[in-house]
Motif scaffolding. Structure first.
Motif, PDB file in Angstrom:
ATOM      1  N   UNK A  21       0.833  -1.206   0.000  1.00  0.00           N
ATOM      2  CA  UNK A  21       0.000   0.000   0.000  1.00  0.00           C
ATOM      3  C   UNK A  21       0.870   1.259   0.000  1.00  0.00           C
ATOM      4  N   UNK A  22       1.868   1.274   0.896  1.00  0.00           N
ATOM      5  CA  UNK A  22       2.791   2.403   0.930  1.00  0.00           C
ATOM      6  C   UNK A  22       3.953   2.069   1.873  1.00  0.00           C
ATOM      7  N   UNK A  23       5.184   2.406   1.496  1.00  0.00           N
ATOM      8  CA  UNK A  23       6.338   2.121   2.362  1.00  0.00           C
ATOM      9  C   UNK A  23       6.240   2.775   3.732  1.00  0.00           C
ATOM     10  N   UNK A  24       5.558   3.928   3.823  1.00  0.00           N
ATOM     11  CA  UNK A  24       5.450   4.600   5.117  1.00  0.00           C
ATOM     12  C   UNK A  24       4.714   3.745   6.153  1.00  0.00           C
ATOM     13  N   UNK A  25       3.959   2.755   5.700  1.00  0.00           N
ATOM     14  CA  UNK A  25       3.168   1.944   6.625  1.00  0.00           C
ATOM     15  C   UNK A  25       3.991   0.866   7.331  1.00  0.00           C
ATOM     16  N   UNK A  26       5.278   0.748   7.007  1.00  0.00           N
ATOM     17  CA  UNK A  26       6.112  -0.243   7.706  1.00  0.00           C
ATOM     18  C   UNK A  26       6.987   0.425   8.763  1.00  0.00           C
ATOM     19  N   UNK A  48      11.247   1.610  12.270  1.00  0.00           N
ATOM     20  CA  UNK A  48      10.917   0.624  11.256  1.00  0.00           C
ATOM     21  C   UNK A  48      10.486  -0.695  11.877  1.00  0.00           C
ATOM     22  N   UNK A  49       9.532  -1.365  11.205  1.00  0.00           N
ATOM     23  CA  UNK A  49       9.075  -2.668  11.681  1.00  0.00           C
ATOM     24  C   UNK A  49      10.211  -3.683  11.606  1.00  0.00           C
ATOM     25  N   UNK A  50      10.102  -4.688  12.468  1.00  0.00           N
ATOM     26  CA  UNK A  50      11.088  -5.760  12.474  1.00  0.00           C
ATOM     27  C   UNK A  50      11.099  -6.452  11.113  1.00  0.00           C
ATOM     28  N   UNK A  51      12.286  -6.668  10.589  1.00  0.00           N
ATOM     29  CA  UNK A  51      12.424  -7.275   9.272  1.00  0.00           C
ATOM     30  C   UNK A  51      12.796  -6.254   8.215  1.00  0.00           C
ATOM     31  N   UNK A  52      12.541  -4.970   8.502  1.00  0.00           N
ATOM     32  CA  UNK A  52      12.899  -3.901   7.575  1.00  0.00           C
ATOM     33  C   UNK A  52      14.040  -3.040   8.114  1.00  0.00           C
ATOM     34  N   UNK A  53      14.265  -3.126   9.409  1.00  0.00           N
ATOM     35  CA  UNK A  53      15.169  -2.196  10.079  1.00  0.00           C
ATOM     36  C   UNK A  53      16.632  -2.608   9.921  1.00  0.00           C
ATOM     37  N   UNK A  54      17.346  -1.914   9.070  1.00  0.00           N
ATOM     38  CA  UNK A  54      18.793  -2.056   8.988  1.00  0.00           C
ATOM     39  C   UNK A  54      19.370  -0.751   8.449  1.00  0.00           C
ATOM     40  N   UNK A  55      20.660  -0.654   8.364  1.00  0.00           N
ATOM     41  CA  UNK A  55      21.305   0.597   7.987  1.00  0.00           C
ATOM     42  C   UNK A  55      20.897   1.053   6.584  1.00  0.00           C
TER      43      UNK A  55
END
Length: 419
Positions: free
Chosen positions: A285-290, A297-304
């Motif tokens: 739907x939109x990247x801002x929603x993660x 950032x939601x778990x699974x997306x959070x890295x440098x």
């Protein structure tokens, strides 16, 4: 459709005017149809979902111009609700009581002897359980005429079918045990893969017998009736490609430990799987929603690497007040398409109004903000809207002088639209 001599189930498709037909039936029976030209019914009870109470009141006023006195129980507080039921019972002028299923269940005893000769149940498919308190309260009323209304009347469940049929016409199939033994058991047995030819034949004959009985009181017509009077409906299933930003986040998530555990079957909790699916649905739907409101950032997306991607976008809004920041629809394939559609509709000068339906409140937030950023008027209707406010929103949206307004509605998944 007539209710003379019994009860009926009005099961027309949506859009064929079930409410107007019902108002017509109610008014007719309150004015005539009885012996010697007297009214066939003294009073009427309309029970419906809470969100439709004011809508029913508006329909009576719209079509009967105040001629049919009614009380719509849309107040809060036990004392006020009780007062409405008492006023209906003792009034000679008020002929119709409109209440939600929940409200009626709690105050049914107050109107048990109010002279109700007609009961109308809107969205009657909600009466699925013969033992439910609401169903028992409605069935206990002495009214001999009952009208059940539903656009989705019969589902693949014989117990629910029995309940609806029994509310409409009490005793038509006897008690539930008798129905299960005489009708349900043979039908279900004949549907089994191991059923013999004789059992299948008996199931077909039993089902035909049930259909013959129900056809006497169920009226169902489809939207084909209106097809020749309406413009052709155009349905488009549009497959929207994700943006490069979304694809990078998607592949990043698939490489995460959380996603790998799900894909390799290393999780035992269903909620873990559903949570993973929800994250991917939010992303498309939109990247801002993660990420959260605090930009975590939601778990699974959070890295440098991912944080750097978002930092580049956030830099574009540096110095801009929060309420004026763009939702950056260019980062989402779906939102980019919606934005382009709305721009073209606006530019066409047609004055068309638009309804956008989404599963997600967070997605509606982004859509609403996008419209405000483009100075497009918006009516927002979702689960947070108070029941008393919903009818006003719908009425306001439908006003002829509001032709350029857009409406955004959040609905259950089975009614979900593209967003």
């Amino acid at each position: 459709m007539s209710l003379h001599g019994g009860s009926r189930f009005l099961a027309d498709d949506m859009g064929l005017g079930k409410t107007l037909q019902s108002v017509t039936i109610i008014w007719t029976l309150l004015k005539q149809g009885g012996p010697g030209g007297k009214p066939a019914c003294r009073k009427c009870l309309v029970v419906c979902p809470a969100s439709l109470v004011k809508n029913w009141a508006a329909e009576f006023d719209k079509w009967l111009h105040g001629e049919c006195k009614h009380i719509a129980v849309s107040v809060a507080g036990q004392a006020q609700v009780s007062g409405c039921f008492s006023a209906f019972k003792h009034s000679h002028e008020v002929k119709v009581l409109i209440a939600s299923y929940e409200t009626f269940r709690g105050h049914a005893s107050q109107v048990a002897e109010a002279g109700i000769d007609l009961v109308v149940c809107d969205e009657a498919h909600k009466l699925k359980n013969d033992d439910a308190a609401t169903t028992r309260c409605i069935s206990a009323l002495p009214a001999k005429r009952r009208l059940l209304i539903s656009g989705t009347p019969i589902q693949n469940n014989l117990e629910e079918f029995y309940t609806l049929a029994s509310v409409a016409n009490p005793g038509i199939f006897g008690d539930f045990n008798g129905f299960r033994r005489k009708y349900a058991a043979p039908i279900l047995k004949g549907r089994e893969p191991t059923a013999t030819a004789e059992e299948r034949l008996r199931a077909e004959e039993t089902l035909a017998s049930v259909s013959e009985m129900t056809e006497q009181f169920i009226l169902r017509r489809t939207n084909k009736l209106n097809a020749k009077y309406l413009p052709a409906k155009q349905l488009y299933n549009v497959f929207v490609l994700p943006t490069a930003f979304q694809r990078r986040l998607y592949h990043k998530f698939l490489r995460s430990t959380e996603a790998r555990n799900v894909l390799e079957g290393n999780v035992t909790l269903n909620r873990t799987v559903l949570c993973t699916i929800k994250k991917l649905m939010s992303l498309v739907n939109h990247p801002f929603l993660v990420r959260s409101a605090t930009q975590r950032l939601d778990k699974g997306f959070d890295d440098e690497e991912t944080r750097a991607m978002f930092a580049q976008v956030d830099e574009l809004d540096r110095g801009v007040r929060t309420q004026q920041k763009s939702v950056h629809q260019e980062l989402s394939g779906k939102l980019s398409l919606l934005h382009a559609l709305l721009v073209n509709i606006k530019a066409s000068g047609s004055g068309d109004r638009v309804v956008v339906i989404s599963n997600w409140v967070q997605t509606l937030d982004l859509i609403e903000k996008m419209c405000e950023h483009n100075k497009w008027p918006v009516h927002r209707l979702d689960g947070k809207a108070a029941i008393g406010k919903r009818m006003k929103l719908v009425t306001d949206f439908n006003r002829p002088d509001h032709r350029e307004r857009h409406s955004y509605s959040c609905c259950p998944p089975r009614l979900a639209g593209a967003a």
